[in-house]
Design a protein around this motif. Structure first.
Motif, PDB file in Angstrom:
ATOM      1  N   PRO A   1       0.825  -1.209   0.000  1.00  0.00           N
ATOM      2  CA  PRO A   1       0.000   0.000   0.000  1.00  0.00           C
ATOM      3  C   PRO A   1       0.858   1.257   0.000  1.00  0.00           C
ATOM      4  CG  PRO A   1       0.088  -0.935   2.209  1.00  0.00           C
ATOM      5  CD  PRO A   1       0.864  -1.870   1.319  1.00  0.00           C
ATOM      6  N   ALA A   2       0.335   2.319  -0.610  1.00  0.00           N
ATOM      7  CA  ALA A   2       0.971   3.642  -0.542  1.00  0.00           C
ATOM      8  C   ALA A   2      -0.036   4.569   0.150  1.00  0.00           C
ATOM      9  CB  ALA A   2       1.285   4.148  -1.943  1.00  0.00           C
ATOM     10  N   PRO A   3       0.472   5.528   0.924  1.00  0.00           N
ATOM     11  CA  PRO A   3      -0.477   6.370   1.656  1.00  0.00           C
ATOM     12  C   PRO A   3      -1.122   7.420   0.757  1.00  0.00           C
ATOM     13  CG  PRO A   3       1.781   7.046   2.134  1.00  0.00           C
ATOM     14  CD  PRO A   3       1.879   5.864   1.219  1.00  0.00           C
ATOM     15  N   GLY A   4      -2.460   7.462   0.737  1.00  0.00           N
ATOM     16  CA  GLY A   4      -3.174   8.531   0.056  1.00  0.00           C
ATOM     17  C   GLY A   4      -3.224   9.751   0.965  1.00  0.00           C
ATOM     18  N   PRO A   5      -3.828  10.844   0.492  1.00  0.00           N
ATOM     19  CA  PRO A   5      -3.944  12.033   1.344  1.00  0.00           C
ATOM     20  C   PRO A   5      -4.679  11.692   2.641  1.00  0.00           C
ATOM     21  CG  PRO A   5      -4.648  12.510  -0.910  1.00  0.00           C
ATOM     22  CD  PRO A   5      -4.422  11.032  -0.837  1.00  0.00           C
ATOM     23  N   GLY A   6      -4.136  12.144   3.769  1.00  0.00           N
ATOM     24  CA  GLY A   6      -4.783  11.903   5.057  1.00  0.00           C
ATOM     25  C   GLY A   6      -4.543  10.512   5.620  1.00  0.00           C
ATOM     26  N   GLU A   7      -3.757   9.689   4.897  1.00  0.00           N
ATOM     27  CA  GLU A   7      -3.534   8.300   5.337  1.00  0.00           C
ATOM     28  C   GLU A   7      -2.111   8.081   5.847  1.00  0.00           C
ATOM     29  OE1 GLU A   7      -6.541   5.724   2.486  1.00  0.00           O
ATOM     30  OE2 GLU A   7      -4.430   5.854   1.938  1.00  0.00           O
TER      31      GLU A   7
ATOM     32  N   VAL B   1       0.822   3.020  16.560  1.00  0.00           N
ATOM     33  CA  VAL B   1      -0.612   3.349  16.511  1.00  0.00           C
ATOM     34  C   VAL B   1      -1.442   2.065  16.494  1.00  0.00           C
ATOM     35  CG1 VAL B   1      -0.295   5.556  15.290  1.00  0.00           C
ATOM     36  CG2 VAL B   1      -0.606   3.439  13.967  1.00  0.00           C
ATOM     37  N   ALA B   2      -2.720   2.229  16.852  1.00  0.00           N
ATOM     38  CA  ALA B   2      -3.675   1.114  16.805  1.00  0.00           C
ATOM     39  C   ALA B   2      -4.988   1.650  16.262  1.00  0.00           C
ATOM     40  CB  ALA B   2      -3.870   0.533  18.205  1.00  0.00           C
ATOM     41  N   TRP B   3      -5.854   0.757  15.794  1.00  0.00           N
ATOM     42  CA  TRP B   3      -7.164   1.197  15.299  1.00  0.00           C
ATOM     43  C   TRP B   3      -8.178   0.055  15.408  1.00  0.00           C
ATOM     44  CZ3 TRP B   3      -2.901   0.336  12.289  1.00  0.00           C
ATOM     45  CH2 TRP B   3      -2.978  -0.708  11.365  1.00  0.00           C
ATOM     46  N   ALA B   4      -9.436   0.449  15.364  1.00  0.00           N
ATOM     47  CA  ALA B   4     -10.546  -0.510  15.379  1.00  0.00           C
ATOM     48  C   ALA B   4     -11.603  -0.033  14.400  1.00  0.00           C
ATOM     49  CB  ALA B   4     -11.149  -0.605  16.784  1.00  0.00           C
ATOM     50  N   MET B   5     -12.302  -0.971  13.783  1.00  0.00           N
ATOM     51  CA  MET B   5     -13.375  -0.694  12.828  1.00  0.00           C
ATOM     52  C   MET B   5     -12.875  -0.012  11.556  1.00  0.00           C
ATOM     53  SD  MET B   5     -15.700  -2.221  14.420  1.00  0.00           S
ATOM     54  CE  MET B   5     -17.242  -1.906  13.576  1.00  0.00           C
ATOM     55  N   VAL B   6     -11.662  -0.393  11.125  1.00  0.00           N
ATOM     56  CA  VAL B   6     -11.123   0.050   9.829  1.00  0.00           C
ATOM     57  C   VAL B   6     -10.783  -1.242   9.073  1.00  0.00           C
ATOM     58  CG1 VAL B   6      -9.264   1.276   8.655  1.00  0.00           C
ATOM     59  CG2 VAL B   6     -10.127   2.140  10.848  1.00  0.00           C
ATOM     60  N   PRO B   7     -11.252  -1.400   7.810  1.00  0.00           N
ATOM     61  CA  PRO B   7     -11.070  -2.692   7.134  1.00  0.00           C
ATOM     62  C   PRO B   7      -9.628  -2.968   6.700  1.00  0.00           C
ATOM     63  CG  PRO B   7     -12.202  -1.123   5.691  1.00  0.00           C
ATOM     64  CD  PRO B   7     -12.047  -0.450   7.027  1.00  0.00           C
ATOM     65  N   GLY B   8      -9.357  -4.270   6.424  1.00  0.00           N
ATOM     66  CA  GLY B   8      -8.105  -4.665   5.761  1.00  0.00           C
ATOM     67  C   GLY B   8      -6.964  -5.070   6.670  1.00  0.00           C
ATOM     68  N   ALA B   9      -7.261  -5.446   7.921  1.00  0.00           N
ATOM     69  CA  ALA B   9      -6.178  -5.664   8.893  1.00  0.00           C
ATOM     70  C   ALA B   9      -5.447  -6.995   8.757  1.00  0.00           C
ATOM     71  CB  ALA B   9      -6.727  -5.533  10.315  1.00  0.00           C
ATOM     72  N   TYR B  10      -6.057  -8.003   8.091  1.00  0.00           N
ATOM     73  CA  TYR B  10      -5.368  -9.291   7.968  1.00  0.00           C
ATOM     74  C   TYR B  10      -4.318  -9.178   6.849  1.00  0.00           C
ATOM     75  CZ  TYR B  10      -9.015 -11.831  10.701  1.00  0.00           C
ATOM     76  OH  TYR B  10      -9.880 -12.290  11.664  1.00  0.00           O
TER      77      TYR B  10
ATOM     78  N   ALA C   1      -5.352   8.475   8.981  1.00  0.00           N
ATOM     79  CA  ALA C   1      -4.654   8.857  10.214  1.00  0.00           C
ATOM     80  C   ALA C   1      -5.646   9.197  11.323  1.00  0.00           C
ATOM     81  CB  ALA C   1      -3.747  10.060   9.942  1.00  0.00           C
ATOM     82  N   ASP C   2      -6.805   9.790  10.959  1.00  0.00           N
ATOM     83  CA  ASP C   2      -7.744  10.213  12.007  1.00  0.00           C
ATOM     84  C   ASP C   2      -8.569   9.062  12.578  1.00  0.00           C
ATOM     85  OD1 ASP C   2      -9.566   9.776   9.987  1.00  0.00           O
ATOM     86  OD2 ASP C   2     -10.314  11.834   9.903  1.00  0.00           O
ATOM     87  N   ARG C   3      -8.338   7.841  12.078  1.00  0.00           N
ATOM     88  CA  ARG C   3      -8.966   6.667  12.699  1.00  0.00           C
ATOM     89  C   ARG C   3      -7.973   5.924  13.593  1.00  0.00           C
ATOM     90  NH1 ARG C   3     -13.207   8.086  13.621  1.00  0.00           N
ATOM     91  NH2 ARG C   3     -13.864   5.995  14.202  1.00  0.00           N
ATOM     92  N   THR C   4      -6.719   6.368  13.638  1.00  0.00           N
ATOM     93  CA  THR C   4      -5.733   5.700  14.495  1.00  0.00           C
ATOM     94  C   THR C   4      -5.693   6.383  15.858  1.00  0.00           C
ATOM     95  OG1 THR C   4      -3.852   7.102  13.866  1.00  0.00           O
ATOM     96  CG2 THR C   4      -4.280   5.157  12.496  1.00  0.00           C
ATOM     97  N   VAL C   5      -5.244   5.617  16.849  1.00  0.00           N
ATOM     98  CA  VAL C   5      -4.995   6.205  18.173  1.00  0.00           C
ATOM     99  C   VAL C   5      -3.546   5.910  18.545  1.00  0.00           C
ATOM    100  CG1 VAL C   5      -7.394   5.917  18.893  1.00  0.00           C
ATOM    101  CG2 VAL C   5      -5.732   4.157  19.492  1.00  0.00           C
ATOM    102  N   PRO C   6      -2.904   6.829  19.264  1.00  0.00           N
ATOM    103  CA  PRO C   6      -1.519   6.553  19.670  1.00  0.00           C
ATOM    104  C   PRO C   6      -1.474   5.461  20.739  1.00  0.00           C
ATOM    105  CG  PRO C   6      -2.289   8.698  20.528  1.00  0.00           C
ATOM    106  CD  PRO C   6      -3.408   8.135  19.701  1.00  0.00           C
ATOM    107  N   VAL C   7      -0.452   4.605  20.655  1.00  0.00           N
ATOM    108  CA  VAL C   7      -0.248   3.603  21.711  1.00  0.00           C
ATOM    109  C   VAL C   7       0.674   4.238  22.747  1.00  0.00           C
ATOM    110  CG1 VAL C   7       0.605   1.292  22.267  1.00  0.00           C
ATOM    111  CG2 VAL C   7      -0.498   1.722  20.045  1.00  0.00           C
TER     112      VAL C   7
ATOM    113  N   HIS D   1     -20.741   3.627  16.116  1.00  0.00           N
ATOM    114  CA  HIS D   1     -21.528   4.820  16.474  1.00  0.00           C
ATOM    115  C   HIS D   1     -21.047   5.473  17.772  1.00  0.00           C
ATOM    116  CE1 HIS D   1     -24.633   2.491  13.980  1.00  0.00           C
ATOM    117  NE2 HIS D   1     -24.099   3.431  13.233  1.00  0.00           N
ATOM    118  N   TYR D   2     -20.180   4.797  18.501  1.00  0.00           N
ATOM    119  CA  TYR D   2     -19.673   5.345  19.764  1.00  0.00           C
ATOM    120  C   TYR D   2     -18.232   5.861  19.629  1.00  0.00           C
ATOM    121  CZ  TYR D   2     -23.735   3.565  22.372  1.00  0.00           C
ATOM    122  OH  TYR D   2     -25.009   3.325  22.865  1.00  0.00           O
ATOM    123  N   ILE D   3     -17.658   5.739  18.408  1.00  0.00           N
ATOM    124  CA  ILE D   3     -16.308   6.299  18.180  1.00  0.00           C
ATOM    125  C   ILE D   3     -16.274   7.083  16.871  1.00  0.00           C
ATOM    126  CG2 ILE D   3     -14.980   4.632  19.566  1.00  0.00           C
ATOM    127  CD1 ILE D   3     -14.381   3.128  16.892  1.00  0.00           C
ATOM    128  N   ALA D   4     -17.458   7.442  16.349  1.00  0.00           N
ATOM    129  CA  ALA D   4     -17.509   8.111  15.033  1.00  0.00           C
ATOM    130  C   ALA D   4     -16.816   9.469  15.097  1.00  0.00           C
ATOM    131  CB  ALA D   4     -18.956   8.273  14.587  1.00  0.00           C
TER     132      ALA D   4
END
Ligand SMILES: NC(=O)c1ccc[n+]([C@@H]2O[C@H](COP(=O)([O-])OP(=O)(O)OC[C@H]3O[C@@H](n4cnc5c(N)ncnc54)[C@H](OP(=O)(O)O)[C@@H]3O)[C@@H](O)[C@H]2O)c1
Length: 322
Positions: A23-29, A83-92, A100-106, A266-269
């Motif tokens: 993968p290559a990072p798109g804008p904001g990724e 970083v870590a994330w939840a509810m973002v596809p493609g993790a396997y 980036a705005d769906r990640t949280v710092p560890v 709906h609780y982390i949107a």
């Protein structure tokens, strides 16, 4: 890089390890080199077809790792950050491009693998016990499948909030784990001829304040019959199968009770809510107040075996592909 690809939804065998483009990072990724991926029941629903998915796709909605590239417009996440994330596809996969705005710092004090093991199920247990029905001292609450990944965290968070916890599990080994997590009472809901609602009312005669139910079909009716007047049934999953349509009049007869079918999304949107919940959760992990039990580690190539074990009720705690 390598990733699990599903060409057509079906049994665990539809998950194949394939070579795919890096993968290559798109804008904001950001691109993240993944250290560990969480296995969750939602992965089973998405793989099997309970939830329809556009194919082909790479399953997995939770992971943690180290940022290896950042796209245009990303200024708060840097190469080398964990970083870590939840509810973002493609993790396997070995690497993934994630917003980036769906990640949280560890944070320091939390291992990357621990973050992957706790984020999705921990955020779920957090919103259920803090927001959907905020458990409090004086309450008795029920946690079904209490030795599972989400269940062990729910028991601990409900206890930290001061509630009395009735846990349900299917085996003696799982009972032991639920007690270690702090459950005050444990019911073996697999016992032959058991009347689950009567067993819960045998412990809490006036009914319980809340039932946190990720099991669904097998436990729904008993949960409804166990609530105190104006209690809450938080039906957050269906590991035993979907609950049939419900006549709203049943909520009246049960004591003007509340029924909700919540989703973590709906609780982390909102980014602020995601960061607040994650920092609360990971802070509890860092201090040791919240224990994360990894019940199984599988290589990425063995994703099918992890799913077979999870669906077969053979697992406890969190499963990782690491
Ligand atoms: N809505 C949300 O925001 C959200 C977020 C995360 C998870 N969830 C839901 O939470 C539930 C738990 O997820 P998890 O990933 O933590 O899984 P898990 O609880 O670790 O595993 C599922 C457990 O469900 C129990 N179960 C009861 N009947 C079952 C059956 N017929 N087949 C399989 N399992 C059965 C088993 O425990 P016993 O052997 O003790 O019965 C099993 O270990 C799932 O329904 C999932 O979809 C929902």
């Amino acid at each position: 890089m390598r990733a699990i690809t599903i060409e057509e939804q079906g049994g665990p065998e539809v998950m194949r390890l394939t070579d795919v483009a890096d993968p290559a990072p798109g804008p904001g990724e950001v691109v993240v080199d993944i250290e560990a991926r969480g296995v969750n029941f939602i992965d089973v629903y998405q793989r099997s077809g309970v939830y329809s998915m556009p194919t082909p796709f790479t399953p997995g909605v939770e992971a943690a790792g180290t940022v290896s590239a950042v796209g245009a417009g990303v200024d708060d996440v840097r190469v080398g950050s964990r970083v870590a994330w939840a509810m973002v596809p493609g993790a396997y996969a070995e690497r993934v491009a994630v917003r980036a705005d769906r990640t949280v710092p560890v944070p320091d004090g939390v291992a990357t693998e621990q973050a992957a093991a706790v984020l999705l199920q921990g955020l779920t247990a957090h919103y259920l016990t803090h927001t959907t029905y905020p458990a409090q001292p004086g309450d008795t609450v029920v946690v079904h499948a209490a030795a599972g990944g989400t269940g062990l965290l729910l028991v601990q968070l409900a206890k930290l909030r001061g509630a009395e916890v009735i846990a349900t599990v299917s085996t003696a080994a799982k009972e032991e784990l639920a007690r270690e997590a702090g459950a005050d009472h444990v019911i073996r809901y697999d016992a032959e001829g058991l009347d689950l609602a009567a067993a819960i009312r045998g412990i809490s005669a006036d009914g319980v304040a809340a039932v946190y139910d990720g099991v669904g079909a097998a436990t729904f009716d008993a949960g409804l019959a166990s609530l105190r007047p104006r209690g809450t049934l938080a039906l957050f999953g269906q590991s035993s199968g979907p609950v049939p349509p419900v006549d709203p009049q049943r909520l009246n007869s049960a004591g003007s009770v509340y029924l909700t079918r919540p989703s973590l999304a709906h609780y982390i949107a909102d980014r602020g809510e995601l960061l607040d919940r994650a920092s609360d959760l990971l802070g509890l992990v860092a201090t040791g107040a919240l224990q994360v039990r990894v019940g199984g580690r599988y290589p990425l190539a063995d994703a099918a075996r992890a799913h077979t074990d999870l669906e077969g009720r053979r697992t406890t705690g969190k499963l990782l592909l690491a």
